[in-house]
Design an enzyme around this catalytic site. Sequence first.
Site, PDB file in Angstrom:
ATOM      1  N   LYS A  46       0.814  -1.226   0.000  1.00  0.00           N
ATOM      2  CA  LYS A  46       0.000   0.000   0.000  1.00  0.00           C
ATOM      3  C   LYS A  46       0.845   1.274   0.000  1.00  0.00           C
ATOM      4  CE  LYS A  46      -2.772   0.970   3.626  1.00  0.00           C
ATOM      5  NZ  LYS A  46      -4.023   0.950   4.407  1.00  0.00           N
ATOM      6  N   GLU A 125      10.570 -12.700  27.418  1.00  0.00           N
ATOM      7  CA  GLU A 125       9.470 -11.734  27.416  1.00  0.00           C
ATOM      8  C   GLU A 125       8.314 -12.370  28.172  1.00  0.00           C
ATOM      9  OE1 GLU A 125       8.615 -10.444  23.426  1.00  0.00           O
ATOM     10  OE2 GLU A 125      10.532  -9.426  23.216  1.00  0.00           O
ATOM     11  N   HIS A 245      -1.037  -4.122  24.261  1.00  0.00           N
ATOM     12  CA  HIS A 245       0.312  -4.277  24.821  1.00  0.00           C
ATOM     13  C   HIS A 245       0.358  -3.534  26.148  1.00  0.00           C
ATOM     14  CE1 HIS A 245       4.625  -4.219  25.323  1.00  0.00           C
ATOM     15  NE2 HIS A 245       4.744  -5.045  24.299  1.00  0.00           N
ATOM     16  N   ARG A 294       0.842 -11.250  28.494  1.00  0.00           N
ATOM     17  CA  ARG A 294       0.583  -9.813  28.410  1.00  0.00           C
ATOM     18  C   ARG A 294      -0.838  -9.415  28.776  1.00  0.00           C
ATOM     19  NH1 ARG A 294       2.537  -8.556  22.319  1.00  0.00           N
ATOM     20  NH2 ARG A 294       4.499  -8.778  23.373  1.00  0.00           N
ATOM     21  N   HIS A 355      -2.525  -3.231  20.093  1.00  0.00           N
ATOM     22  CA  HIS A 355      -1.229  -3.661  19.558  1.00  0.00           C
ATOM     23  C   HIS A 355      -1.341  -4.719  18.470  1.00  0.00           C
ATOM     24  CE1 HIS A 355       3.039  -4.464  19.589  1.00  0.00           C
ATOM     25  NE2 HIS A 355       2.883  -5.712  20.006  1.00  0.00           N
ATOM     26  N   ARG A 390      -2.028 -13.656  22.151  1.00  0.00           N
ATOM     27  CA  ARG A 390      -0.763 -14.072  21.547  1.00  0.00           C
ATOM     28  C   ARG A 390       0.387 -14.005  22.547  1.00  0.00           C
ATOM     29  NH1 ARG A 390       3.422 -11.106  19.183  1.00  0.00           N
ATOM     30  NH2 ARG A 390       2.213  -9.198  19.457  1.00  0.00           N
TER      31      ARG A 390
HETATM   32  C1  SIN Z   1       7.513  -6.282  22.308  1.00  0.00           C
HETATM   33  O1  SIN Z   1       8.667  -6.108  21.967  1.00  0.00           O
HETATM   34  O2  SIN Z   1       7.108  -6.188  23.456  1.00  0.00           O
HETATM   35  C2  SIN Z   1       6.523  -6.613  21.269  1.00  0.00           C
HETATM   36  C3  SIN Z   1       6.775  -7.948  20.762  1.00  0.00           C
HETATM   37  C4  SIN Z   1       5.494  -8.544  20.334  1.00  0.00           C
HETATM   38  O3  SIN Z   1       4.513  -7.848  20.126  1.00  0.00           O
HETATM   39  O4  SIN Z   1       5.460  -9.769  20.250  1.00  0.00           O
END
Ligand code: SIN
Length: 538
Positions: A46, A125, A245, A294, A355, A390
Amino acid sequence: MIARVLTAPAPGWTADADVVVIGSGVAGLVAALDCRPHGRVLLVTKALLDAGSTRWAQGGVAAALDPADTPDDHLADTLTAGVGLCDEAAVRALVTDGPAAVRRLIARGAEFDRDPGGDLSLTREGGHHRRRIAHAGGDATGAEISRALRAALKDAGVEVIEHALVLDLLRDAAGRAAGVTLHVMGEGRPGGVGAVRARAVVLATGGLGQVFAATTNPEVSTGDGVALALRAGAAVTDLEFVQFHPTVLWLGPGARGRQPLVSEAVRGEGAHLVDRSGTRFMTGRHELGELAPRDVVAKGIMSRMSETGEPCMLLDARHFGAELWERRFPTILAACRFHGIDPVTEPIPVAPGAHYASGGVRTDLHGRTSVPGLYACGEVACTGVHGANRLASNSLLEGLVFAERIAAAVAADRNDPGPAVPADGPAGLLPGAAREAVQRTMSAHVGVLRDAAGLDRAAADLAALVPSADVAPDVAAWEATNLHTVASAVAAAARRRTETRGSHWRADRPDRDDAAWRGHLVTRRAGTGLATVYEEHR
Ligand code: SIN
């Protein structure tokens, strides 16, 4: 509102390809590269090739690359994050194919960060019990992956059309995908509406974060692929699971547009979430504390904001010191300093922000949608990997793995459509200015914390925006119309799911209800509108 024929392939220009790939993030670029051995590939995007979400991805790519890690451990963490709605076969494909897919990416030229011994440097993470996130440029993983794949594309003989918005799917009389219509804005081709005829269409259009007023997604993430799929009659699923997020840089109550992300990897390296009094409020809420999945952290932040009356929480990583900040998180450091915050000397104000869409166009394990010849990968797709939430850094991996799988399916399927019939376009368009009205409604009523009254209000506000055949078909109008279509489907699914699960949080239905809701909401075209139905977990 969905009806017939606004766009038709004639009288504009046409092009022919074996495979047309729509989108140029990690999924689109890999699909184009891997489909190239099977015929002529045209990649349509796009804006510029690197304008999508991939280049903004900070954290990295999750895969069982450490000798002490296993695909089974990665599977277990992914299933836990997905809260009962992941498709286990899809997750198994992801975690099993994942390590080799990352190695192929490295062979294509992506340079990941390494420790002094030369091994990949891996971090943690939220939701991961092991260090399994490979990263590049400290916190610029997506930008490096995009650079490497775009370089590979140059040598591969893939044709590219930039500045071309996909409009609708072309199908033959039997309903097989036969190409797409496009609105082209770039140089080198005649402007206006045209068409690409192809025997395989791969949607890799990315996310839909722009349905909200504030999001980590770039301006181009307007849900074009989901809107196209809905108009084409494809099944779209799990749309209520929009992931917020937990740590987006808080820029004040009126902030709009793309907001800077503060990667989970900052918490992975030891940053603490605190309130104004300095209390670490995630301790005791989950065994992983700040590194809980998350949705748990986003809910912890929202709850603490409500308990204290504060508009944001604080992420404290002053103890990293200047050297670690500069080496490991140069992008985040620069973004914070740009906005007047120095994370080396002060905590970072953060709040949850829209996010990632865990749902999307439903596919099988090889990216096939419910329309023969139409494939989807990356954020636009719902492969079943993410379920209700996710797991961090599974998205770049999903893009890699399922794009590779699509290439194998395209080669095997040999879809051979007949002549295209006119596309099922919208009956009319909304003016570009409607974009803001959609975003305001969605942020006010379909955000991180939802309830029946707000969702009813959202449905009414969205229904009051009525597309018209008198609106000129420019790009702003198409984007506003796509946002409206997608927002209506997200709001309808969120209204229908009367429980709390993963990233779908209902203040009026605070508990998970497995007896009634351990299945999926699937949205499809029904007459001139959309219908959302409940299907048992596959
Ligand atoms: C992040 O770096 O926190 C984002 C990574 C993600 O969205 O998986």
